[in-house]
Motif scaffolding. Sequence first.
Motif, PDB file in Angstrom:
ATOM      1  N   ALA A 156       0.863  -1.182   0.000  1.00  0.00           N
ATOM      2  CA  ALA A 156       0.000   0.000   0.000  1.00  0.00           C
ATOM      3  C   ALA A 156       0.897   1.227   0.000  1.00  0.00           C
ATOM      4  CB  ALA A 156      -0.885  -0.005   1.242  1.00  0.00           C
ATOM      5  N   PRO A 157       0.375   2.376  -0.448  1.00  0.00           N
ATOM      6  CA  PRO A 157       1.211   3.587  -0.409  1.00  0.00           C
ATOM      7  C   PRO A 157       1.652   3.912   1.014  1.00  0.00           C
ATOM      8  CG  PRO A 157      -0.730   3.943  -1.760  1.00  0.00           C
ATOM      9  CD  PRO A 157      -0.930   2.634  -1.063  1.00  0.00           C
ATOM     10  N   GLY A 158       2.896   4.319   1.147  1.00  0.00           N
ATOM     11  CA  GLY A 158       3.417   4.781   2.420  1.00  0.00           C
ATOM     12  C   GLY A 158       3.576   6.291   2.381  1.00  0.00           C
ATOM     13  N   PHE A 159       3.662   6.915   3.539  1.00  0.00           N
ATOM     14  CA  PHE A 159       3.825   8.372   3.583  1.00  0.00           C
ATOM     15  C   PHE A 159       4.631   8.750   4.816  1.00  0.00           C
ATOM     16  CE2 PHE A 159      -0.006   7.288   5.888  1.00  0.00           C
ATOM     17  CZ  PHE A 159       0.035   8.078   7.031  1.00  0.00           C
ATOM     18  N   THR A 160       5.267   9.905   4.746  1.00  0.00           N
ATOM     19  CA  THR A 160       5.992  10.444   5.888  1.00  0.00           C
ATOM     20  C   THR A 160       6.070  11.959   5.777  1.00  0.00           C
ATOM     21  OG1 THR A 160       7.994  10.225   7.232  1.00  0.00           O
ATOM     22  CG2 THR A 160       8.313  10.208   4.870  1.00  0.00           C
ATOM     23  N   PHE A 161       6.069  12.624   6.919  1.00  0.00           N
ATOM     24  CA  PHE A 161       6.212  14.080   6.966  1.00  0.00           C
ATOM     25  C   PHE A 161       6.501  14.497   8.391  1.00  0.00           C
ATOM     26  CE2 PHE A 161       1.787  13.188   7.795  1.00  0.00           C
ATOM     27  CZ  PHE A 161       1.386  14.109   8.740  1.00  0.00           C
ATOM     28  N   SER A 162       6.923  15.747   8.554  1.00  0.00           N
ATOM     29  CA  SER A 162       7.203  16.305   9.872  1.00  0.00           C
ATOM     30  C   SER A 162       6.009  17.144  10.311  1.00  0.00           C
ATOM     31  CB  SER A 162       8.455  17.174   9.812  1.00  0.00           C
ATOM     32  OG  SER A 162       8.764  17.690  11.092  1.00  0.00           O
ATOM     33  N   ILE A 163       5.601  16.986  11.561  1.00  0.00           N
ATOM     34  CA  ILE A 163       4.503  17.786  12.101  1.00  0.00           C
ATOM     35  C   ILE A 163       4.938  19.250  12.095  1.00  0.00           C
ATOM     36  CG2 ILE A 163       3.077  18.234  14.150  1.00  0.00           C
ATOM     37  CD1 ILE A 163       2.536  15.527  12.868  1.00  0.00           C
ATOM     38  N   PRO A 164       4.106  20.156  11.582  1.00  0.00           N
ATOM     39  CA  PRO A 164       4.495  21.571  11.516  1.00  0.00           C
ATOM     40  C   PRO A 164       4.883  22.145  12.882  1.00  0.00           C
ATOM     41  CG  PRO A 164       2.461  21.192  10.288  1.00  0.00           C
ATOM     42  CD  PRO A 164       2.778  19.923  11.020  1.00  0.00           C
ATOM     43  N   ASP A 165       5.944  22.926  12.882  1.00  0.00           N
ATOM     44  CA  ASP A 165       6.448  23.688  14.018  1.00  0.00           C
ATOM     45  C   ASP A 165       7.110  22.846  15.102  1.00  0.00           C
ATOM     46  OD1 ASP A 165       5.750  26.344  13.080  1.00  0.00           O
ATOM     47  OD2 ASP A 165       3.678  25.717  13.374  1.00  0.00           O
ATOM     48  N   ALA A 166       6.364  22.111  15.900  1.00  0.00           N
ATOM     49  CA  ALA A 166       6.959  21.439  17.053  1.00  0.00           C
ATOM     50  C   ALA A 166       7.131  19.949  16.853  1.00  0.00           C
ATOM     51  CB  ALA A 166       6.095  21.694  18.289  1.00  0.00           C
ATOM     52  N   GLY A 167       6.947  19.505  15.627  1.00  0.00           N
ATOM     53  CA  GLY A 167       6.724  18.096  15.452  1.00  0.00           C
ATOM     54  C   GLY A 167       7.870  17.154  15.262  1.00  0.00           C
ATOM     55  N   PRO A 168       7.611  15.956  15.745  1.00  0.00           N
ATOM     56  CA  PRO A 168       8.442  14.852  15.289  1.00  0.00           C
ATOM     57  C   PRO A 168       7.934  14.409  13.919  1.00  0.00           C
ATOM     58  CG  PRO A 168       6.808  14.056  16.852  1.00  0.00           C
ATOM     59  CD  PRO A 168       6.629  15.548  16.737  1.00  0.00           C
ATOM     60  N   CYS A 169       8.428  13.307  13.440  1.00  0.00           N
ATOM     61  CA  CYS A 169       7.988  12.763  12.152  1.00  0.00           C
ATOM     62  C   CYS A 169       6.794  11.843  12.343  1.00  0.00           C
ATOM     63  CB  CYS A 169       9.112  11.952  11.505  1.00  0.00           C
ATOM     64  SG  CYS A 169      10.579  12.910  11.142  1.00  0.00           S
ATOM     65  N   ILE A 170       5.992  11.758  11.307  1.00  0.00           N
ATOM     66  CA  ILE A 170       4.917  10.767  11.240  1.00  0.00           C
ATOM     67  C   ILE A 170       5.185   9.927   9.999  1.00  0.00           C
ATOM     68  CG2 ILE A 170       2.447  10.397  10.830  1.00  0.00           C
ATOM     69  CD1 ILE A 170       2.912  11.462  13.605  1.00  0.00           C
ATOM     70  N   THR A 171       5.161   8.620  10.149  1.00  0.00           N
ATOM     71  CA  THR A 171       5.303   7.709   9.029  1.00  0.00           C
ATOM     72  C   THR A 171       4.156   6.712   9.098  1.00  0.00           C
ATOM     73  OG1 THR A 171       7.699   7.943   8.934  1.00  0.00           O
ATOM     74  CG2 THR A 171       6.790   5.945   7.971  1.00  0.00           C
ATOM     75  N   GLY A 172       3.574   6.410   7.948  1.00  0.00           N
ATOM     76  CA  GLY A 172       2.452   5.485   7.951  1.00  0.00           C
ATOM     77  C   GLY A 172       2.238   4.803   6.619  1.00  0.00           C
ATOM     78  N   THR A 173       1.232   3.935   6.574  1.00  0.00           N
ATOM     79  CA  THR A 173       0.842   3.239   5.345  1.00  0.00           C
ATOM     80  C   THR A 173      -0.665   3.260   5.225  1.00  0.00           C
ATOM     81  OG1 THR A 173       0.848   1.128   6.538  1.00  0.00           O
ATOM     82  CG2 THR A 173       2.833   1.670   5.276  1.00  0.00           C
ATOM     83  N   LEU A 174      -1.129   3.226   3.986  1.00  0.00           N
ATOM     84  CA  LEU A 174      -2.568   3.231   3.716  1.00  0.00           C
ATOM     85  C   LEU A 174      -3.081   1.797   3.590  1.00  0.00           C
ATOM     86  CD1 LEU A 174      -2.846   6.212   1.204  1.00  0.00           C
ATOM     87  CD2 LEU A 174      -3.207   6.190   3.689  1.00  0.00           C
ATOM     88  N   THR A 175      -2.725   0.990   4.573  1.00  0.00           N
ATOM     89  CA  THR A 175      -3.243  -0.374   4.607  1.00  0.00           C
ATOM     90  C   THR A 175      -4.681  -0.334   5.095  1.00  0.00           C
ATOM     91  OG1 THR A 175      -2.270  -0.521   6.803  1.00  0.00           O
ATOM     92  CG2 THR A 175      -0.998  -1.477   4.991  1.00  0.00           C
TER      93      THR A 175
END
Length: 198
Positions: A156-175
């Motif tokens: 399934a497609p995967g995605f990742t990005f940084s939370i704006p301003d104070a964020g850590p990273c978020i990584t996930g999949t569209l399973t």
Amino acid sequence: MKRPAPTVTGVAAVLLALPLLAGCGTVVGDGPGATPTRDASSAPAIDHEARAKEAKAAHDRKFPEVAKVCADAPAKPSEEPTPSAPTDPRARRVAENHAYKTQARLDADARCRGDAHARRITAGLEGVRDEKALRSALGRLGYPPETVDVYETGAAPGFTFSIPDAGPCITGTLTEPAKAEAHGHYVEGGCTEPKGGH
């Protein structure tokens, strides 16, 4: 043989060139014996603590429900265990070759915020199966869609990005169902796992 007297134009050219010639041999830069190009003490000091507070305040204005959940999270290192080096030489070499995958540790506040965002995102991606729908859903949730890196995982497609301003990273999949988790930035930079190693 008599030499002709120098002309006014010739003398003027020599006089004009003297300041340029006086600079010959001058070393400019940061090496030994160099003339500094600028005074480092005149550069404005960066107040990293103030910037971090401003970023956190901006985050809290954008995501008040996450701020409320994590209002009392202590800003101390999380209890994530520090990995120990393997004792086997071959295993140690393999671990060194994978050091590029190392992530920054999250303090308790960043862990709380990251986990709260991950739960929020997971709930908001129900029924989402493709990149266009993913970007649209994340935009509705307040995450800038243009900052999201989408890639294929095979299932399934995967995605990742940084939370704006104070964020850590978020990584996930569209399973089915979609999954999202928080983590620190990679030490080599960014939220996307670096490719390769040595």
